[in-house]
Scaffold this active site. Structure first.
Site, PDB file in Angstrom:
ATOM      1  CG  HIS A 158      -0.910   1.125  -0.141  1.00  0.00           C
ATOM      2  ND1 HIS A 158       0.443   1.138  -0.342  1.00  0.00           N
ATOM      3  CD2 HIS A 158      -0.971   2.353  -0.738  1.00  0.00           C
ATOM      4  CE1 HIS A 158       1.199   1.831  -0.661  1.00  0.00           C
ATOM      5  NE2 HIS A 158       0.362   2.894  -1.083  1.00  0.00           N
ATOM      6  CG  HIS A 159       0.150  -0.799   5.715  1.00  0.00           C
ATOM      7  ND1 HIS A 159       0.451  -0.031   6.359  1.00  0.00           N
ATOM      8  CD2 HIS A 159      -1.139  -1.200   5.833  1.00  0.00           C
ATOM      9  CE1 HIS A 159      -0.478   0.486   7.187  1.00  0.00           C
ATOM     10  NE2 HIS A 159      -1.234  -0.327   6.883  1.00  0.00           N
ATOM     11  CB  CYS A 160       4.660  -1.615   0.694  1.00  0.00           C
ATOM     12  SG  CYS A 160       5.453   0.182   0.748  1.00  0.00           S
ATOM     13  CB  ALA A 161       0.372  -5.111   1.034  1.00  0.00           C
ATOM     14  CG  HIS A 162      -0.728  -1.009  -3.855  1.00  0.00           C
ATOM     15  ND1 HIS A 162       0.600  -0.657  -3.908  1.00  0.00           N
ATOM     16  CD2 HIS A 162      -1.459   0.226  -3.980  1.00  0.00           C
ATOM     17  CE1 HIS A 162       0.447   0.563  -3.411  1.00  0.00           C
ATOM     18  NE2 HIS A 162      -0.392   1.284  -3.745  1.00  0.00           N
TER      19      HIS A 162
END
Length: 150
Positions: free
Chosen positions: A107-111
């Site tokens: 999620h690349h810290c982009a929930h």
């Protein structure tokens, strides 16, 4: 960080030393200096052009694959994020890893963004000054193989 520790109590250093834990990262500072020297031997404009060309090459090739959906592409940003319909992003990344192609998956810290896009996560390919056209071609060939397998 600490001025004195005893059974009676602990006295902390004044700011900002209070938050400095242990020995300074001397090796890291030296490595950073060497990295900056190495980077400065190149024209920053040429480096940017190189990275943009690699990203565009990858984008053009990924765009031709029916099962791949490109989620994120900003020309010049050095990354491309994508998913494969019906395939978990980590499964795709694992198949690429098994072919010695390094990508990031998740999620690349982009929930909130992933929720808005309706995906659980993506695969992200990043390009840098040390990558070559052959690296991009290997990446694309690996994605094509993974698509064929899945």
């Amino acid at each position: 960080m600490v001025e004195k520790v005893s059974f009676e109590g602990t006295t902390f250093s004044e700011l900002p030393g209070k938050f400095e834990a242990g020995t300074p990262n001397v090796a890291g500072a030296l490595a950073l200096a060497c990295s900056i020297d190495w980077l400065n031997q190149y024209s920053h404009t040429d480096l940017e052009k190189h990275i943009c060309a690699l990203q565009k090459r990858a984008y053009d090739a990924l765009s031709q694959l029916d099962d791949i959906q490109i989620i994120g592409y900003q020309p010049g940003a050095s990354v491309i994020t994508f998913v494969m319909e019906g395939v978990h992003h980590q499964d795709l990344a694992t198949l690429l890893d098994q072919q010695n192609v390094a990508v990031r998956a998740g999620h690349h810290c982009a929930h909130p963004l992933m929720d808005a896009l309706g995906v659980k996560g993506t695969v992200r390919a990043s390009f840098a000054i040390y990558n070559s056209e052959q690296d991009v071609d290997r990446f694309i060939a690996s994605v094509e193989k993974a698509v064929d397998m899945l």
